[in-house]
Design an enzyme around this catalytic site. Structure first.
Site, PDB file in Angstrom:
ATOM      1  N   ARG A  84       0.841  -1.197   0.000  1.00 53.15           N
ATOM      2  CA  ARG A  84       0.000   0.000   0.000  1.00 53.15           C
ATOM      3  C   ARG A  84       0.877   1.249   0.000  1.00 53.15           C
ATOM      4  O   ARG A  84       1.991   1.248   0.508  1.00 53.15           O
ATOM      5  CB  ARG A  84      -0.897   0.013   1.248  1.00 53.15           C
ATOM      6  CG  ARG A  84      -2.051  -0.965   1.161  1.00 53.15           C
ATOM      7  CD  ARG A  84      -2.957  -0.890   2.386  1.00 53.15           C
ATOM      8  NE  ARG A  84      -2.306  -1.380   3.581  1.00 53.15           N
ATOM      9  CZ  ARG A  84      -1.720  -0.640   4.494  1.00 53.15           C
ATOM     10  NH1 ARG A  84      -1.703   0.682   4.404  1.00 53.15           N
ATOM     11  NH2 ARG A  84      -1.133  -1.170   5.536  1.00 53.15           N
ATOM     12  N   TYR A 212      -1.425  -3.533  -6.795  1.00 55.83           N
ATOM     13  CA  TYR A 212      -1.284  -4.198  -5.490  1.00 55.83           C
ATOM     14  C   TYR A 212      -2.636  -4.263  -4.766  1.00 55.83           C
ATOM     15  O   TYR A 212      -3.388  -3.272  -4.735  1.00 55.83           O
ATOM     16  CB  TYR A 212      -0.246  -3.466  -4.613  1.00 55.83           C
ATOM     17  CG  TYR A 212      -0.259  -4.032  -3.212  1.00 55.83           C
ATOM     18  CD1 TYR A 212       0.253  -5.296  -2.964  1.00 55.83           C
ATOM     19  CD2 TYR A 212      -0.864  -3.347  -2.160  1.00 55.83           C
ATOM     20  CE1 TYR A 212       0.187  -5.860  -1.697  1.00 55.83           C
ATOM     21  CE2 TYR A 212      -0.944  -3.897  -0.886  1.00 55.83           C
ATOM     22  CZ  TYR A 212      -0.411  -5.157  -0.665  1.00 55.83           C
ATOM     23  OH  TYR A 212      -0.493  -5.713   0.583  1.00 55.83           O
ATOM     24  N   LYS A 221      -9.661  -2.295   1.472  1.00 54.21           N
ATOM     25  CA  LYS A 221      -9.319  -1.149   2.330  1.00 54.21           C
ATOM     26  C   LYS A 221     -10.099   0.103   1.925  1.00 54.21           C
ATOM     27  O   LYS A 221     -10.539   0.868   2.780  1.00 54.21           O
ATOM     28  CB  LYS A 221      -7.822  -0.865   2.256  1.00 54.21           C
ATOM     29  CG  LYS A 221      -6.939  -2.048   2.600  1.00 54.21           C
ATOM     30  CD  LYS A 221      -7.204  -2.544   3.994  1.00 54.21           C
ATOM     31  CE  LYS A 221      -6.200  -3.617   4.372  1.00 54.21           C
ATOM     32  NZ  LYS A 221      -6.446  -4.113   5.733  1.00 54.21           N
ATOM     33  N   HIS A 241     -10.636  -2.398  11.405  1.00 53.37           N
ATOM     34  CA  HIS A 241      -9.555  -3.254  10.923  1.00 53.37           C
ATOM     35  C   HIS A 241      -9.348  -4.375  11.943  1.00 53.37           C
ATOM     36  O   HIS A 241      -8.373  -4.373  12.698  1.00 53.37           O
ATOM     37  CB  HIS A 241      -8.291  -2.380  10.781  1.00 53.37           C
ATOM     38  CG  HIS A 241      -7.160  -3.024  10.049  1.00 53.37           C
ATOM     39  ND1 HIS A 241      -5.843  -2.681  10.269  1.00 53.37           N
ATOM     40  CD2 HIS A 241      -7.138  -3.967   9.081  1.00 53.37           C
ATOM     41  CE1 HIS A 241      -5.073  -3.391   9.468  1.00 53.37           C
ATOM     42  NE2 HIS A 241      -5.829  -4.175   8.749  1.00 53.37           N
ATOM     43  N   SER A 263      -1.410  -3.874  10.248  1.00 45.70           N
ATOM     44  CA  SER A 263      -1.110  -4.786   9.145  1.00 45.70           C
ATOM     45  C   SER A 263       0.122  -5.631   9.456  1.00 45.70           C
ATOM     46  O   SER A 263       1.109  -5.115  10.002  1.00 45.70           O
ATOM     47  CB  SER A 263      -0.830  -3.971   7.878  1.00 45.70           C
ATOM     48  OG  SER A 263      -1.880  -3.059   7.672  1.00 45.70           O
ATOM     49  N   CYS A 265       0.656  -7.978  11.614  1.00 45.44           N
ATOM     50  CA  CYS A 265       0.951  -8.228  13.027  1.00 45.44           C
ATOM     51  C   CYS A 265       0.265  -9.494  13.519  1.00 45.44           C
ATOM     52  O   CYS A 265       0.034  -9.666  14.716  1.00 45.44           O
ATOM     53  CB  CYS A 265       0.506  -7.048  13.889  1.00 45.44           C
ATOM     54  SG  CYS A 265       1.569  -5.614  13.746  1.00 45.44           S
ATOM     55  N   THR A 268      -4.228 -12.769  10.772  1.00 45.37           N
ATOM     56  CA  THR A 268      -4.626 -14.011  10.091  1.00 45.37           C
ATOM     57  C   THR A 268      -4.263 -15.211  10.965  1.00 45.37           C
ATOM     58  O   THR A 268      -5.056 -16.149  11.114  1.00 45.37           O
ATOM     59  CB  THR A 268      -3.942 -14.085   8.704  1.00 45.37           C
ATOM     60  OG1 THR A 268      -4.263 -12.887   7.995  1.00 45.37           O
ATOM     61  CG2 THR A 268      -4.412 -15.280   7.904  1.00 45.37           C
ATOM     62  N   ASN A 269      -3.081 -15.191  11.572  1.00 49.17           N
ATOM     63  CA  ASN A 269      -2.676 -16.316  12.424  1.00 49.17           C
ATOM     64  C   ASN A 269      -3.618 -16.477  13.619  1.00 49.17           C
ATOM     65  O   ASN A 269      -4.020 -17.588  13.961  1.00 49.17           O
ATOM     66  CB  ASN A 269      -1.245 -16.121  12.951  1.00 49.17           C
ATOM     67  CG  ASN A 269      -0.212 -16.210  11.839  1.00 49.17           C
ATOM     68  OD1 ASN A 269      -0.518 -16.698  10.751  1.00 49.17           O
ATOM     69  ND2 ASN A 269       0.992 -15.727  12.092  1.00 49.17           N
ATOM     70  N   ASP A 290      -9.461  -9.754   8.805  1.00 49.11           N
ATOM     71  CA  ASP A 290      -8.929  -8.409   8.534  1.00 49.11           C
ATOM     72  C   ASP A 290      -9.913  -7.277   8.834  1.00 49.11           C
ATOM     73  O   ASP A 290      -9.484  -6.215   9.273  1.00 49.11           O
ATOM     74  CB  ASP A 290      -8.497  -8.328   7.059  1.00 49.11           C
ATOM     75  CG  ASP A 290      -7.613  -7.130   6.763  1.00 49.11           C
ATOM     76  OD1 ASP A 290      -6.727  -6.838   7.588  1.00 49.11           O
ATOM     77  OD2 ASP A 290      -7.804  -6.482   5.721  1.00 49.11           O
ATOM     78  N   ASN A 377       6.228  -8.777   1.802  1.00 54.24           N
ATOM     79  CA  ASN A 377       4.782  -8.535   1.746  1.00 54.24           C
ATOM     80  C   ASN A 377       4.127  -9.381   0.641  1.00 54.24           C
ATOM     81  O   ASN A 377       3.098  -9.007   0.088  1.00 54.24           O
ATOM     82  CB  ASN A 377       4.488  -7.048   1.522  1.00 54.24           C
ATOM     83  CG  ASN A 377       3.021  -6.698   1.768  1.00 54.24           C
ATOM     84  OD1 ASN A 377       2.375  -7.263   2.663  1.00 54.24           O
ATOM     85  ND2 ASN A 377       2.484  -5.765   0.983  1.00 54.24           N
ATOM     86  N   ARG A 379       1.855 -12.267  -0.916  1.00 51.51           N
ATOM     87  CA  ARG A 379       0.502 -12.537  -0.428  1.00 51.51           C
ATOM     88  C   ARG A 379      -0.099 -13.793  -1.032  1.00 51.51           C
ATOM     89  O   ARG A 379       0.262 -14.197  -2.140  1.00 51.51           O
ATOM     90  CB  ARG A 379      -0.412 -11.356  -0.823  1.00 51.51           C
ATOM     91  CG  ARG A 379      -0.022 -10.031  -0.180  1.00 51.51           C
ATOM     92  CD  ARG A 379      -0.468  -9.974   1.238  1.00 51.51           C
ATOM     93  NE  ARG A 379      -0.050  -8.775   1.935  1.00 51.51           N
ATOM     94  CZ  ARG A 379      -0.771  -8.198   2.898  1.00 51.51           C
ATOM     95  NH1 ARG A 379      -1.928  -8.695   3.277  1.00 51.51           N
ATOM     96  NH2 ARG A 379      -0.309  -7.139   3.534  1.00 51.51           N
ATOM     97  N   GLY A 504      -0.198 -20.322  18.434  1.00 45.12           N
ATOM     98  CA  GLY A 504      -1.267 -21.076  19.095  1.00 45.12           C
ATOM     99  C   GLY A 504      -1.330 -20.807  20.593  1.00 45.12           C
ATOM    100  O   GLY A 504      -2.398 -20.871  21.212  1.00 45.12           O
TER     101      GLY A 504
HETATM  102  C1  OXD Z   1      -3.132  -4.675   5.207  1.00 42.23           C
HETATM  103  C2  OXD Z   1      -3.770  -5.856   4.591  1.00 42.23           C
HETATM  104  O1  OXD Z   1      -2.225  -4.090   4.603  1.00 42.23           O
HETATM  105  O2  OXD Z   1      -4.678  -6.414   5.220  1.00 42.23           O
HETATM  106  O3  OXD Z   1      -3.540  -4.314   6.316  1.00 42.23           O
HETATM  107  O4  OXD Z   1      -3.417  -6.231   3.470  1.00 42.23           O
HETATM  108 MN    MN Z   2      -5.231  -5.371   7.022  1.00 43.13          MN
END
Ligand code: OXD
Ligand code: MN
Length: 596
Positions: A84, A212, A221, A241, A263, A265, A268-269, A290, A377, A379, A504
């Site tokens: 971004r 991107y 976003k 977010h 972002s 951090c 997703t995990n 997200d 980054n 994806r 975990g």
């Molecule tokens: C971000 C994303 O950049 O979710 O926050 O891709």
């Molecule tokens: Mn994000």
């Protein structure tokens, strides 16, 4: 390929929609961009196949090892277009103060003029794709609609995974007649002619010069956060977010938690965490990784839906230990962007924990002297339904009730593992004060601590002072708001060792959070909030460094005094618009620290 469902543009088009305003905007965009043809996307598998084949022919995609990674493809971006671009992202509302110091602003007339000059002729020789999409379950009253016009087939196939896209969305758009207009062109990918502009008062977006995801998949976003946050304020809800996760206890009770982290951090995990062996009987259900849209229902309960239908996740670091659900789901039906390749054409990334790279993310022979093999980054794009922990309520029109909101950031020092805000008002201050080290998700330096209130710094479509006021206003008329917490998985000791194992094991912290929501456990009152008694965080079977749990569950008053001075300075930059209640909360914490 000649796309079917295409009509010549711009003159003499057959109407493809009953909604005159939509048809007119498509015609006008086709004239401005001078597209060769117009294709209305129906979202079908057949359409997806044809676009994929076309991109394989043009080289926009390449096939990955189809035995090991069936239906997986690789896209390599222009090397200048991998993240971004916050410095080129604008909120273009009439009044500059409405955008606030947290946004770059341009007057709408100037912005249209500037960007339309770049759109003029940008699609010559190209097909213009019309993507009707729905953010949120197709039958949810909380969902919102949009149409993205783009000249990028890569955007089309990504939007198909990330949103409910195609005929059903178009039918709802024609019925409701309100939708967000997003015009996008990759143009010539010239970084000097790249802009991401938002016109919240017009419910429209114009994005040019980047392919991107965060700049080009306009449902994500641009719509679901920047435009939606503006709309949400007007309509009394929140666009955040945040991941949404359900935690089912061995007794079968499920609590839903929404977590806002910046972002890259670990949202997703956390959203698809696998409970470790030490936590038998616990199950995790993923609603979203997200974005969360949060509404108060008639009973005053805050309910969340995930407006997205897929994951656009960071690849490096994903392996069977860190995120087995993601690792497994991206072995088929996945678009990879900017990863490396092994000799047998499998995707490869740093910390994949298997295989060797031979080609890097720029398609060059891999040479460590050139840096990482996969872009930091890089994806994956994949449908959310492929996730083994996908919640049965992810498509529920009414969403799920939220028990706790959790803020967090990447802080080497200072922030304890977890603490609870003393009230909703205090929680808004905790969110407003979030800071985190920057990551590769945005262009610019990495590892610099910056304020990222509610993890929304790059995404709040209006003045943060008004946004905090809006958050504070939710407290009127309901006593059922979630509790607010702050977590930090990233504390380090002086030698740079992580104090907490993360991944975990974070379930152990979420369990304390749930126990607090159910009033099952006491907490220690400190000036910054309510901390766990160290004995109340289950550390069975963890190999922590000596003193780690005490460091993680205590505060350094001098450090916090400095932190609150910095938060105060930051909040003051919002001037008169800063809500008084926030200032009062801040003064309460400062006084308590002084007395400690
Ligand atoms: C971000 C994303 O950049 O979710 O926050 O891709
Ligand atoms: Mn994000």
């Amino acid at each position: 390929m000649t796309p079917t469902n295409s009509v010549p543009a711009p003159g003499g088009q057959t109407a493809k929609t009953t909604l005159a305003a939509l048809q007119q905007w498509v015609n006008d965009s086709a004239s401005l961009c001078k597209a060769d043809s117009v294709h209305w996307c129906d979202g079908s598998e057949e359409e997806n196949q044809r676009l994929t084949e076309m991109m394989l022919e043009t080289g926009d995609l390449s096939e990955l090892n189809q035995n090991k990674y069936p239906n997986c493809y690789l896209h390599l971006s222009d090397p200048s277009d991998v993240a971004r671009v916050e410095h080129l992202t604008f909120v273009c509302c009439e009044n500059e103060d409405d955008a606030g110091p947290n946004n770059h602003w341009m007057a709408p007339t100037d912005a249209h003029q500037k960007i339309d000059a770049l759109f003029d002729g940008a699609m010559q020789g190209r097909t213009m794709y019309i993507i009707p999409y729905c953010m949120g379950p197709i039958d949810s009253p909380y969902s919102r609609l949009g149409v993205e016009i783009t000249d990028s087939p890569y955007v089309v196939i990504n939007m198909r995974l990330m949103t409910r896209m195609g005929s059903q969305a178009l039918a709802r758009i024609e019925q409701e007649k309100t939708f967000v207009k997003g015009l996008h062109s990759t143009s010539d990918l010239d970084p000097n002619k790249r802009f991401i502009m938002h016109f919240p008062e017009e419910l429209s977006i114009k994005s040019i010069g980047s392919g991107y995801g965060g700049n080009a998949l306009l449902g994500k976003k641009c719509h679901a956060l920047r435009i939606a946050s503006w709309q949400a304020r007007q309509e009394g809800w929140l666009a955040e977010h945040m991941l949404i996760v359900g935690l089912e206890s061995p007794e079968g009770d499920t609590h839903y938690v929404a977590c806002a982290f910046p972002s890259a951090c670990g949202k997703t995990n956390l959203a698809m965490l696998i409970p470790p062996a030490s936590q038998p009987g616990w199950k995790i259900w993923t609603l979203g990784d997200d974005i969360a849209w949060l509404h108060l229902d008639d009973e005053g309960v805050l309910r969340a839906i995930n407006p997205e239908a897929g994951y656009f996740g960071v690849v490096p670091g994903t392996n069977a230990k860190t995120n087995k659900n993601a690792f497994d789901m991206i072995t088929s039906d996945t678009i990879f962007t900017n990863v490396a390749l092994t000799a047998d054409n499998q995707p490869w990334w740093e910390n994949k924990a298997e295989g060797e790279p031979v080609t890097d993310w720029q398609g060059r022979e891999y040479d460590p002297a050139n840096g990482k093999a996969a872009h930091p980054n890089s994806r994956f794009t994949v449908a959310a339904r492929k996730n083994a922990s996908y919640s049965s309520l992810a498509d529920a029109p009414d969403g799920v009730p939220i028990s706790a909101i959790v803020f967090g950031g990447r802080r080497k020092e200072l922030a304890p593992l977890v603490y609870e805000a003393k009230s909703w008002r205090h929680g808004v201050l905790v969110g407003a004060g979030v800071a985190s080290e920057t990551t590769a998700a945005a262009t610019g330096s990495v590892g610099v601590v910056r304020r990222d209130p509610m993890a929304m710094k790059p995404f709040c479509g209006y003045n943060f002072a008004d946004y905090w006021n809006h958050w504070l206003s939710l407290d009127n008329g309901t006593n059922k708001l979630p509790k607010i917490f702050h977590v930090n998985w990233f504390r380090q000791d002086k030698e740079g060792n992580f104090l907490w194992p993360g991944f975990g094991e974070n379930l152990r912290v979420l369990r304390w959070i749930i126990d607090r929501c159910d009033s099952n456990v006491a907490a220690v009152e400190t000036p910054i909030g309510l901390l766990p008694n160290s004995k109340d965080i289950d550390i069975t079977d963890l190999d922590l460094l000596d003193g780690a749990i005490d460091a993680l569950t205590s505060i350094d008053v001098a450090q916090w005094q400095a932190e609150m001075a910095s938060v105060a300075e930051y909040l003051e930059s919002y001037g008169d618009r800063l809500p008084k209640a926030l200032q009062e909360e801040l003064e309460t914490v400062v006084k308590a620290l002084r007395a400690a």
